[in-house]
Design a protein around this motif. Structure first.
Motif, PDB file in Angstrom:
ATOM      1  N   ARG A  65       0.836  -1.198   0.000  1.00  0.00           N
ATOM      2  CA  ARG A  65       0.000   0.000   0.000  1.00  0.00           C
ATOM      3  C   ARG A  65       0.875   1.254   0.000  1.00  0.00           C
ATOM      4  O   ARG A  65       1.914   1.297   0.672  1.00  0.00           O
ATOM      5  N   GLU A  66       0.395   2.255  -0.735  1.00  0.00           N
ATOM      6  CA  GLU A  66       1.082   3.539  -0.772  1.00  0.00           C
ATOM      7  C   GLU A  66       0.247   4.572  -0.023  1.00  0.00           C
ATOM      8  O   GLU A  66      -0.912   4.816  -0.382  1.00  0.00           O
ATOM      9  N   LYS A  67       0.821   5.184   1.002  1.00  0.00           N
ATOM     10  CA  LYS A  67       0.132   6.195   1.793  1.00  0.00           C
ATOM     11  C   LYS A  67       0.274   7.562   1.106  1.00  0.00           C
ATOM     12  O   LYS A  67       1.386   7.974   0.745  1.00  0.00           O
ATOM     13  N   PHE A  68      -0.851   8.250   0.940  1.00  0.00           N
ATOM     14  CA  PHE A  68      -0.807   9.552   0.275  1.00  0.00           C
ATOM     15  C   PHE A  68       0.007  10.565   1.071  1.00  0.00           C
ATOM     16  O   PHE A  68       0.605  11.479   0.503  1.00  0.00           O
ATOM     17  N   ALA A  69       0.033  10.400   2.395  1.00  0.00           N
ATOM     18  CA  ALA A  69       0.846  11.301   3.214  1.00  0.00           C
ATOM     19  C   ALA A  69       2.322  11.221   2.841  1.00  0.00           C
ATOM     20  O   ALA A  69       3.075  12.181   3.023  1.00  0.00           O
ATOM     21  N   ALA A  70       2.739  10.065   2.302  1.00  0.00           N
ATOM     22  CA  ALA A  70       4.134   9.894   1.903  1.00  0.00           C
ATOM     23  C   ALA A  70       4.548  10.909   0.850  1.00  0.00           C
ATOM     24  O   ALA A  70       5.711  11.291   0.761  1.00  0.00           O
ATOM     25  N   ALA A  71       3.582  11.341   0.051  1.00  0.00           N
ATOM     26  CA  ALA A  71       3.857  12.329  -0.993  1.00  0.00           C
ATOM     27  C   ALA A  71       3.301  13.702  -0.619  1.00  0.00           C
ATOM     28  O   ALA A  71       3.256  14.605  -1.459  1.00  0.00           O
ATOM     29  N   GLY A  72       2.848  13.851   0.631  1.00  0.00           N
ATOM     30  CA  GLY A  72       2.282  15.128   1.051  1.00  0.00           C
ATOM     31  C   GLY A  72       0.991  15.464   0.340  1.00  0.00           C
ATOM     32  O   GLY A  72       0.716  16.625   0.024  1.00  0.00           O
ATOM     33  N   ARG A  73       0.157  14.436   0.105  1.00  0.00           N
ATOM     34  CA  ARG A  73      -1.077  14.634  -0.651  1.00  0.00           C
ATOM     35  C   ARG A  73      -2.257  14.027   0.096  1.00  0.00           C
ATOM     36  O   ARG A  73      -2.095  13.206   0.988  1.00  0.00           O
ATOM     37  N   TYR A  74      -3.452  14.467  -0.325  1.00  0.00           N
ATOM     38  CA  TYR A  74      -4.695  13.879   0.170  1.00  0.00           C
ATOM     39  C   TYR A  74      -5.187  12.840  -0.831  1.00  0.00           C
ATOM     40  O   TYR A  74      -5.016  13.020  -2.044  1.00  0.00           O
ATOM     41  N   PRO A  75      -5.842  11.787  -0.351  1.00  0.00           N
ATOM     42  CA  PRO A  75      -6.478  10.852  -1.292  1.00  0.00           C
ATOM     43  C   PRO A  75      -7.548  11.574  -2.101  1.00  0.00           C
ATOM     44  O   PRO A  75      -8.259  12.442  -1.578  1.00  0.00           O
ATOM     45  N   GLU A  89      -0.875  -0.868  -7.173  1.00  0.00           N
ATOM     46  CA  GLU A  89      -0.513  -1.548  -5.930  1.00  0.00           C
ATOM     47  C   GLU A  89      -0.684  -3.059  -6.069  1.00  0.00           C
ATOM     48  O   GLU A  89       0.161  -3.838  -5.607  1.00  0.00           O
ATOM     49  N   ILE A  90      -1.754  -3.481  -6.715  1.00  0.00           N
ATOM     50  CA  ILE A  90      -1.992  -4.917  -6.918  1.00  0.00           C
ATOM     51  C   ILE A  90      -0.879  -5.533  -7.762  1.00  0.00           C
ATOM     52  O   ILE A  90      -0.415  -6.657  -7.496  1.00  0.00           O
ATOM     53  N   ASN A 370      -1.915   7.993  -7.923  1.00  0.00           N
ATOM     54  CA  ASN A 370      -1.308   7.294  -6.795  1.00  0.00           C
ATOM     55  C   ASN A 370      -0.231   8.181  -6.181  1.00  0.00           C
ATOM     56  O   ASN A 370       0.278   9.101  -6.841  1.00  0.00           O
ATOM     57  N   PRO A 371       0.150   7.926  -4.941  1.00  0.00           N
ATOM     58  CA  PRO A 371       1.225   8.731  -4.350  1.00  0.00           C
ATOM     59  C   PRO A 371       2.511   8.717  -5.172  1.00  0.00           C
ATOM     60  O   PRO A 371       3.171   9.742  -5.310  1.00  0.00           O
ATOM     61  N   SER A 372       2.861   7.559  -5.725  1.00  0.00           N
ATOM     62  CA  SER A 372       4.132   7.453  -6.454  1.00  0.00           C
ATOM     63  C   SER A 372       4.008   7.697  -7.947  1.00  0.00           C
ATOM     64  O   SER A 372       5.015   7.795  -8.640  1.00  0.00           O
TER      65      SER A 372
END
Length: 748
Positions: A65-75, A89-90, A370-372
């Motif tokens: 899973r990629e957390k949006f906070a990792a990129a400083g973003r909101y879902p 992610e899958i 996606n965050p990435s």
């Protein structure tokens, strides 16, 4: 107090490093690590229950899973919380799972979860290339039984130079994008896309990746040594019974061998094997089956697999009677569905795919958020695998991970053959209607034909083939176009797609240890022969893309619009563009060119006349008449002092034709010379310096009447103007008198 941590660093050789750290986070997990490269950080944990689940397989879950906070973003979306995993992610879960799963003991059936989370993101470091390393390191730090450490890397190539774990910007320039998973002595998984490379180049890329993986495995071992290796847990293994195995083999081996040699269909072969199995069970009493029934079924599958493998290695005969290099019969058809923008059927043996193509504007692009990774896909492929395709009835529970993985492979196989300047968004959907051996490769073939049928000017057609390999250590056999039954009994299964000039995508799962690169090259070369044979069948059906889209399919035309005219084209509140779409029956989308800032107008419609009207509207906005040129105009409004005319080549672009420019003779009434709707020529003079308005003239292109004399120019030095000057002088005298009176007042 911050706990003690342990850390190992991997040098990638070009100034970049990867660190593996443990001891600070998630200490209740059975194993946990933080893998970092640049500012990208992955937290990986592994937990496995101590009691076995009541199943006869390993219930392993790999979750990424990629957390949006990792990129400083909101879902994105309404709910501001990460929910179900994205397609991307899958796909990462799948590539990690495929390397880990074979390395757990065959009889280990405890519920096991590997969870990988992106906690911090560096835009220049792609996190998916670190996921396999993180998973293996976490398992090595646990007490979970696992055969050997592994790792995964991405390999790219720019200007002939291989790069390990390239950045996203580097990957855009690379002609190879492959992820390789391996242990120290064996390559286990390969997946990626390429720009028509050779088989030898592909193997060279795998070798480079494997050397980098060995370095990462050594770092894991050093970390485990620092922390202290845990004793591998004890678990209840499966009960084995050699006597039962010998009885099953004596009863079933020869029978299975003969069934495998009979060249029967999938259905008949399945019934025959089932009858042998039932006859085998009849050799035991009900009481005995309650005790050893599970072993009987297990050993029967083992004996059946051994018989089929030996038939291939000893006699070169396969389940359906084909030779090892032979491809099943193929038939194809295009333009099968009358209302789609493109369609095709591809049938190979008992595998069938029906593909459709839909064309749209950039508004129909597949948004990746996606965050990435952010962006849009203007070409994408969806793959559907309904239960009836294998003659089964199963619960329908949405798109499976298998469907996502197979669809992604087919999409990667085709996407580099879609022209960069293709104006359409292209969606391909593959409906698998029958399956007995690689429906993903059937999807590639059907997708190629459907794209060409839709009139998309594909660079080159692409075909794909699924291959298998069986080896007993001394002998080996490479199987072209494997059946479903052959898929699970071999030591390697791989899918290769490409054009006549090279490979465009691949997916490999290698189960045999220490597979030599020589065998791998031979297998890839045999795959090339097979896919070229299939490619010939495709091009026999449709040799080149249709010259144009179908009559009922939308035509796409693009035009450029200066940035300062976009607002005028859209109109207040979108009124102008909405009315234009309604009148012309088109869909109009405006995007801004990121480099020039120009508006890129996409016009989609089935009626060419409607498209032409939109283009004419754009031309009218961008129309700039040249000074001295003659243009045809039409009277659209009558005024007392002239006529409003519009350029016929730019409808809506209007200019005033003054009454004095209608004719050489004096004109009292405009209607004496022109009327509403009249069409004639005028000459353009540019902007009049006196009125500061555009000037056109009808009379300028008419011959002067006989005896006509131009009015003499006015003399600016005539007497009347001098008198006005003298008046000014008198006015100056009055001003002097006023000053004298003011001076006297001050003296008083």
């Amino acid at each position: 107090m911050i706990p003690k941590t342990y850390k190992e660093v991997i040098d990638l050789g070009d100034g970049r490093e990867i660190s593996i750290e443990t001891g600070k986070l998630a200490k209740q997990a059975h194993g946990s690590v933080v893998v970092q490269s640049g500012e990208t950080m992955l937290l990986c944990t592994v937990v496995s229950n101590y009691d076995a689940a009541d199943v006869d397989f390993l219930p392993l879950t790999v979750d990424y899973r990629e957390k949006f906070a990792a990129a400083g973003r909101y879902p994105g979306g309404f709910f501001k919380r990460e929910a179900r995993p994205s397609t991307e992610e899958i796909l990462v879960m799948r590539i990690v799972d495929r390397v880990l799963r074979p390395l757990f003991p065959k009889d280990y059936h405890a519920e096991t979860q590997v969870m990988i989370q992106l906690m911090s993101l560096d835009k220049e470091v792609m996190p998916d290339a670190l996921a396999g390393l993180a998973a293996s390191a976490a398992i090595q730090l646990s007490d979970i039984p696992f055969e050997t450490p592994i790792s995964e890397v991405r390999v790219g190539r720019i200007n002939g130079e291989f790069i390990i774990n390239p950045s996203l910007s580097q990957l855009e320039q690379s002609d190879i994008d492959m992820v390789i998973g391996a242990s120290e002595d064996s390559v286990m998984m390969v997946e990626g896309e390429m720009s028509e490379i050779s088989e030898e180049e592909m193997v060279e890329a795998i070798k480079v990746a494997h050397e980098a993986i060995k370095v990462q495995i050594e770092a894991q071992r050093r970390l485990v040594e620092k922390v202290g290796k845990k004793e591998t847990r004890e678990y209840v293994s499966e009960v084995e019974d050699e006597a039962v195995l010998e009885k099953v083999k004596a009863f079933a081996y020869d029978k299975c061998y003969e069934i495998a040699k009979s060249s029967s269909s999938k259905h008949d072969r399945g019934l025959a094997f089932s009858e042998v199995k039932e006859a085998l069970k009849a050799e035991y009493t009900e009481e005995e089956l309650e005790v050893v029934g599970g072993l009987v079924s297990k050993y029967f599958s083992k004996v059946q697999k051994e018989a089929v493998r030996n038939l291939v290695l000893e006699e070169g005969i396969r389940l359906d009677g084909r030779k090892t290099t032979e491809v099943r019969p193929i038939w194809c058809e295009v333009d099968y569905l009358p209302s789609t923008h493109g369609s095709s059927i591809f049938t190979r043996g008992e595998t069938q795919a029906l593909a459709t193509v839909t064309l749209g504007t950039s508004r129909e692009a597949n948004v990746v958020d996606n965050p990435s990774l952010e962006g849009e896909e203007r070409f994408y492929l969806h793959y559907n695998f309904p239960p009836f395709s294998t003659g089964e009835a199963r619960p329908l529970r949405g798109t499976s991970r298998r469907e996502i993985g197979h669809g992604n492979l087919a999409q990667r196989a085709l996407k580099r053959m879609i022209p960069v300047d293709c104006p359409y968004t292209v969606r391909v959907v593959s409906e698998v209607l029958e399956s007995n051996g690689s429906s993903s490769m059937a999807t590639v073939c059907a997708g190629t034909m459907a794209i060409m049928d839709a009139g998309i000017q594909m660079k080159k057609p692409v075909s794909g083939i699924a291959m298998g390999l069986i080896s007993d250590g001394e002998r080996y056999a490479v199987l072209s176009d494997i059946l479903g039954d052959e898929d699970h009994l071999g030591d390697m299964d791989f899918k290769v797609t490409g054009t006549e000039d090279g490979i465009t995508a691949c997916q490999m799962d290698i189960k045999i240890k220490g597979l030599s690169y020589e065998i791998l090259v031979n297998a890839l070369n045999q795959a090339r022969d097979g896919r070229l044979h299939i490619l010939g069948k495709l091009t026999d059906t449709i040799a080149t893309p249709n010259a144009d889209v179908k009559a009922h399919a939308p035509k796409m035309v693009t035009a450029k619009l200066p940035n300062d005219l976009i607002g005028a084209f859209i109109g207040p509140g979108g009124k102008v563009i909405q009315e234009l779409q309604k009148v012309t029956g088109t869909t109009i989308v405006i995007n801004e060119d990121p480099i020039t800032g120009e508006g890129i107008v996409e016009i989609l419609g089935t009626d060419q006349e409607g498209i032409d009207k939109v283009l004419a509207s754009i031309d009218s906005l961008t129309f700039k008449p040249e000074v001295g040129s003659i243009y045809e105009v039409k009277v659209v409004k009558m005024l007392d002092f002239g006529a409003v005319v519009e350029y016929t080549e730019a409808p809506g672009n209007e200019v005033l034709l003054h009454v004095s420019e209608l004719a050489w003779e004096r004109t009292e009434n405009v209607s004496d010379v022109v009327n509403l709707g009249d069409v004639f020529d005028v000459k353009y003079f540019g902007v009049d310096p006196k009125t500061r308005k555009e000037k056109v003239s009808r009379k300028a292109i008419l011959p002067k009447p006989e005896g006509w004399e131009d009015r003499p120019k006015r003399d600016n030095n005539n007497r009347n103007r001098d008198n006005r000057g003298r008046d000014n002088r008198n006015r100056d005298n009055r001003n002097r008198d006023d000053r004298n009176r003011r001076d006297h007042k001050r003296e008083d």
